[in-house]
Design a protein around this motif. Structure first.
Motif, PDB file in Angstrom:
ATOM      1  N   PRO A 146       0.816  -1.216   0.000  1.00  0.00           N
ATOM      2  CA  PRO A 146       0.000   0.000   0.000  1.00  0.00           C
ATOM      3  C   PRO A 146       0.847   1.263   0.000  1.00  0.00           C
ATOM      4  N   LEU A 147       0.303   2.322  -0.602  1.00  0.00           N
ATOM      5  CA  LEU A 147       0.968   3.619  -0.692  1.00  0.00           C
ATOM      6  C   LEU A 147       0.309   4.597   0.269  1.00  0.00           C
ATOM      7  N   TYR A 148       1.128   5.286   1.063  1.00  0.00           N
ATOM      8  CA  TYR A 148       0.645   6.312   1.983  1.00  0.00           C
ATOM      9  C   TYR A 148       1.376   7.624   1.695  1.00  0.00           C
ATOM     10  N   ILE A 149       0.703   8.729   1.987  1.00  0.00           N
ATOM     11  CA  ILE A 149       1.281  10.061   1.807  1.00  0.00           C
ATOM     12  C   ILE A 149       1.373  10.732   3.172  1.00  0.00           C
ATOM     13  N   SER A 150       2.480  11.380   3.453  1.00  0.00           N
ATOM     14  CA  SER A 150       2.652  12.014   4.757  1.00  0.00           C
ATOM     15  C   SER A 150       1.966  13.376   4.791  1.00  0.00           C
ATOM     16  N   GLN A 151       1.382  13.683   5.959  1.00  0.00           N
ATOM     17  CA  GLN A 151       0.632  14.917   6.164  1.00  0.00           C
ATOM     18  C   GLN A 151       1.492  15.991   6.844  1.00  0.00           C
ATOM     19  N   ASN A 152       0.895  17.179   6.946  1.00  0.00           N
ATOM     20  CA  ASN A 152       1.573  18.313   7.568  1.00  0.00           C
ATOM     21  C   ASN A 152       1.949  18.045   9.021  1.00  0.00           C
ATOM     22  N   ASP A 153       1.174  17.215   9.721  1.00  0.00           N
ATOM     23  CA  ASP A 153       1.404  17.024  11.159  1.00  0.00           C
ATOM     24  C   ASP A 153       2.275  15.800  11.450  1.00  0.00           C
ATOM     25  N   GLY A 154       2.867  15.187  10.424  1.00  0.00           N
ATOM     26  CA  GLY A 154       3.766  14.066  10.642  1.00  0.00           C
ATOM     27  C   GLY A 154       3.103  12.710  10.632  1.00  0.00           C
ATOM     28  N   THR A 155       1.826  12.643  10.349  1.00  0.00           N
ATOM     29  CA  THR A 155       1.131  11.363  10.262  1.00  0.00           C
ATOM     30  C   THR A 155       0.807  11.056   8.801  1.00  0.00           C
ATOM     31  N   LEU A 156       0.199   9.892   8.561  1.00  0.00           N
ATOM     32  CA  LEU A 156      -0.035   9.411   7.213  1.00  0.00           C
ATOM     33  C   LEU A 156      -1.511   9.408   6.845  1.00  0.00           C
ATOM     34  N   ILE A 157      -1.772   9.555   5.564  1.00  0.00           N
ATOM     35  CA  ILE A 157      -3.099   9.289   5.009  1.00  0.00           C
ATOM     36  C   ILE A 157      -2.919   8.388   3.798  1.00  0.00           C
ATOM     37  N   SER A 158      -3.983   7.715   3.412  1.00  0.00           N
ATOM     38  CA  SER A 158      -3.913   6.838   2.248  1.00  0.00           C
ATOM     39  C   SER A 158      -3.728   7.673   0.985  1.00  0.00           C
ATOM     40  N   ALA A 163      -5.495   7.518  -1.627  1.00  0.00           N
ATOM     41  CA  ALA A 163      -6.815   7.981  -2.073  1.00  0.00           C
ATOM     42  C   ALA A 163      -7.230   9.242  -1.331  1.00  0.00           C
ATOM     43  N   ASP A 164      -6.978   9.292  -0.017  1.00  0.00           N
ATOM     44  CA  ASP A 164      -7.322  10.486   0.755  1.00  0.00           C
ATOM     45  C   ASP A 164      -6.442  11.669   0.360  1.00  0.00           C
ATOM     46  N   ALA A 165      -5.184  11.407   0.041  1.00  0.00           N
ATOM     47  CA  ALA A 165      -4.289  12.484  -0.384  1.00  0.00           C
ATOM     48  C   ALA A 165      -4.750  13.080  -1.709  1.00  0.00           C
ATOM     49  N   ALA A 166      -5.294  12.246  -2.582  1.00  0.00           N
ATOM     50  CA  ALA A 166      -5.817  12.752  -3.851  1.00  0.00           C
ATOM     51  C   ALA A 166      -7.021  13.649  -3.629  1.00  0.00           C
ATOM     52  N   ARG A 167      -7.799  13.367  -2.546  1.00  0.00           N
ATOM     53  CA  ARG A 167      -8.960  14.201  -2.236  1.00  0.00           C
ATOM     54  C   ARG A 167      -8.583  15.447  -1.447  1.00  0.00           C
ATOM     55  N   TYR A 168      -7.569  15.331  -0.577  1.00  0.00           N
ATOM     56  CA  TYR A 168      -7.211  16.452   0.296  1.00  0.00           C
ATOM     57  C   TYR A 168      -5.716  16.740   0.222  1.00  0.00           C
ATOM     58  N   VAL A 171      -4.110  19.482   0.123  1.00  0.00           N
ATOM     59  CA  VAL A 171      -3.630  20.615   0.905  1.00  0.00           C
ATOM     60  C   VAL A 171      -3.156  20.181   2.287  1.00  0.00           C
ATOM     61  N   LEU A 172      -3.597  19.008   2.748  1.00  0.00           N
ATOM     62  CA  LEU A 172      -3.171  18.512   4.054  1.00  0.00           C
ATOM     63  C   LEU A 172      -1.747  17.964   4.026  1.00  0.00           C
ATOM     64  N   THR A 173      -1.121  17.936   2.850  1.00  0.00           N
ATOM     65  CA  THR A 173       0.225  17.369   2.731  1.00  0.00           C
ATOM     66  C   THR A 173       1.284  18.409   2.391  1.00  0.00           C
ATOM     67  N   ILE A 174       0.918  19.672   2.245  1.00  0.00           N
ATOM     68  CA  ILE A 174       1.874  20.633   1.689  1.00  0.00           C
ATOM     69  C   ILE A 174       2.995  21.001   2.653  1.00  0.00           C
ATOM     70  N   GLY A 175       2.844  20.729   3.945  1.00  0.00           N
ATOM     71  CA  GLY A 175       3.923  20.992   4.893  1.00  0.00           C
ATOM     72  C   GLY A 175       4.663  19.740   5.299  1.00  0.00           C
ATOM     73  N   SER A 176       4.551  18.675   4.501  1.00  0.00           N
ATOM     74  CA  SER A 176       5.102  17.389   4.928  1.00  0.00           C
ATOM     75  C   SER A 176       6.620  17.335   4.843  1.00  0.00           C
ATOM     76  N   GLY A 177       7.252  18.164   4.014  1.00  0.00           N
ATOM     77  CA  GLY A 177       8.700  18.115   3.884  1.00  0.00           C
ATOM     78  C   GLY A 177       9.426  18.425   5.191  1.00  0.00           C
ATOM     79  N   PRO A 178       9.223  19.625   5.768  1.00  0.00           N
ATOM     80  CA  PRO A 178       9.862  19.923   7.054  1.00  0.00           C
ATOM     81  C   PRO A 178       9.423  18.978   8.163  1.00  0.00           C
TER      82      PRO A 178
END
Length: 535
Positions: free
Chosen positions: A224-236, A238-243, A245-252
């Motif tokens: 499975p593929l997960y995308i990291s969120q702004n707060d340091g946790t993961l979303i699927s 599919a959820d990242a494709a819908r939201y 903007v919740l991932t734009i601070g994931s780098g720092p």
């Protein structure tokens, strides 16, 4: 085994982690099509470790594509904006305070419709379903497929917003619908701004996620593929494709979580030095301290969860502007411009003709790469002055981020961490972990599933203990549904602020829960607290 990937503007970093051990790591050039750069990075670490693709249990990715799209204002969709707050919510129309060019680029149609709630839960006005349906048809007729819906105090009661979303979906089945209660906090304007940005990223998000999924398929990885969120946790994915903007601070955030994992330091200051900037953030309990104020994204105020990060213009590729001949020694400038990904072409170290922070550091013996003999000779006084100014910039950044007196533990990560001196002013100690250059990818690989909720509760109507337990149970269920093992889920943060401007004993509750993903054998991956002795 887990794979963590961080897709930056210049490099794509990847690591392979087995339990608590980093098995392999790499840096590869980021590609324009996303997938080929990710494919090259993952293929490199699998080959280096001699691990077959079938042994990978999960892939976690952090990406800056959405941030770059907003900053560069490219590949953004036009947005239909529906606000449910009339008549009282019309004083400040949507897009107020936005950069004029961005507002003009995104704005499709704006609809100020009846609806919304007061802070105590009373309706401002009933939802006008016919007006919502008419707004959806208008957007459809104008070729607008991305719809942002916001409702006054939707985080307290999402019923009206959910109903409006259902009407739009029924009227326009192909529309991409963003609901504000899934994105931001209580403040209407900032929450609406984040929802509009999310809707503008809809097409790009689908493209990026599809590219990542294609890269895994090409490698034969079925995990499975997960995308990291702004707060340091993961979303699927599919959820990242819908939201997105919740991932734009994931780098720092990934860099800070990776720094905590690699060092075992749960409380300190992380300095992530890249090619252009040094991002400074505070670790509290192993997680990045969240910003308590509105966060500016591409000139737009938002209030979704973002790490509290200070970015200063000092990185490995930062240009050093020397004083004119005959001028005073201190008449030089450091940045803020940078050669960025052209470091290996433009810097003196690599045969170029641009003096960079890396040239200065190598000449001082702080790092060893490139050809030091190519670096132009500076007077000892000028060389020392440049080094002192760089140190002062970093020390000032520490002072600006500290909330307590005294020196702090500093974790130095990123490809340019050699710019940070061991005796940096304000540092009790400077920790440089193994794999510091790819801490961002490590942070992605060890990330946990998470969820956060916010409510306003009247303790006269609902006992405090019952309100807290209800929120806790809801959060735990959400984290488990997202893929966490039930025994690992826990509440890691709770804020309770009593609101004197409301009648009775009203309070604003905010709570965050996290849990570990299970690996392919069903055993949970170790959290940061248990992995601190890995290195």
């Amino acid at each position: 085994m887990r794979i963590g990937v961080d897709v930056g503007g210049t490099n794509t970093d990847a690591v392979l982690i087995a339990g608590r051990r980093v098995v392999a790591s790499t840096k590869q050039p980021t590609s324009a099509d996303v997938s080929s750069g990710v494919t090259a990075a993952i293929r490199a670490i699998l080959a280096d470790a001699g691990v077959p693709a079938a042994d990978v249990s999960a892939v976690m990715v952090g990406t800056t594509h959405f941030t770059n799209a907003l900053v560069e204002r490219e590949r953004l969709d036009r947005v239909g904006i529906i606000r449910l707050a009339s008549p009282s919510g019309e004083a400040l129309p949507p897009l107020t305070g936005w950069p004029e060019a961005l507002a003009r680029q995104l704005s499709g149609s704006i609809f100020l419709l009846p609806g919304g709630y007061e802070v105590d839960g009373r309706e401002i006005a009933p939802l006008d379903e016919a007006a919502v349906r008419a707004a959806a048809l208008d957007c459809h007729d104008r070729g607008i497929d991305s719809i942002a819906i916001s409702c006054a105090f939707a985080p307290i009661n999402a019923a009206m917003e959910d109903r409006a979303g259902a009407i739009v979906a029924d009227t326009c089945p192909d529309a991409n619908i963003s609901l504000s209660h899934n994105i931001g906090r209580l403040g209407l304007i900032e929450r609406e701004n984040g929802t509009i940005l999310n809707a503008a990223l809809a097409s790009l998000a689908r493209h990026v996620v599809a590219s990542l999924e294609r890269a895994l398929a090409d490698l034969g990885i079925a995990a499975p593929l997960y995308i990291s969120q702004n707060d340091g946790t993961l979303i699927s994915a599919a959820d990242a494709a819908r939201y997105p903007v919740l991932t734009i601070g994931s780098g720092p955030t990934n860099s800070m979580r990776g720094a905590a994992f690699l060092t075992g330091v749960d409380n300190g200051i992380v300095m992530d030095v890249g090619g252009t900037t040094c991002d400074i953030g505070v670790l509290a309990g192993g997680y990045p301290r969240e910003s308590s104020i509105a966060v500016d994204i591409g000139g737009v105020r938002t209030n979704f969860r973002m790490p509290d990060i200070l970015a200063i213009g000092l990185g490995g590729g930062t240009r050093i502007h020397l004083p004119p001949e005959g001028a005073a020694t201190d008449d030089f400038a450091i940045g803020p411009d940078s050669v960025g990904f052209r470091l290996t072409e433009d810097a003196w170290l690599f045969g170029g003709s641009t003096l960079t922070a890396s040239d200065i550091a190598v000449a001082a013996g702080k790092a060893s790469f490139g050809d030091a003999s190519r670096i132009p000779t500076l007077t000892p006084a000028l060389h020392r002055a440049i080094l002192d100014k760089m140190a002062a910039m970093l020390a000032d950044g520490i002072d600006r981020m500290k909330t307590q007196p005294g020196d702090a533990t500093i974790i130095a990560v990123g490809g340019g961490h050699f710019l940070i001196d061991d005796d940096l002013k304000g540092a009790a100690r400077v920790v440089r972990p193994d794999h510091a250059a790819v801490a961002n990818a490590v942070g992605a690989a060890i990330a946990q599933v998470g969820a956060q909720a916010e409510r306003i509760v009247d303790y006269d109507a609902e006992p405090r203990a019952a309100a807290i337990e209800a929120m806790r149970a809801d959060l735990l269920a959400r984290v488990i549904a997202a893929g966490a093992t039930p025994e690992s889920v826990e509440i890691v943060d709770m804020d309770e602020v009593f609101l004197s401007y409301l009648p009775g004993r009203s309070a604003q509750l905010r709570m965050k829960a996290v849990g570990n993903l299970a690996d392919e054998a069903g055993a949970a991956a170790l959290p940061v607290a248990e992995a601190r002795h890995a290195h």
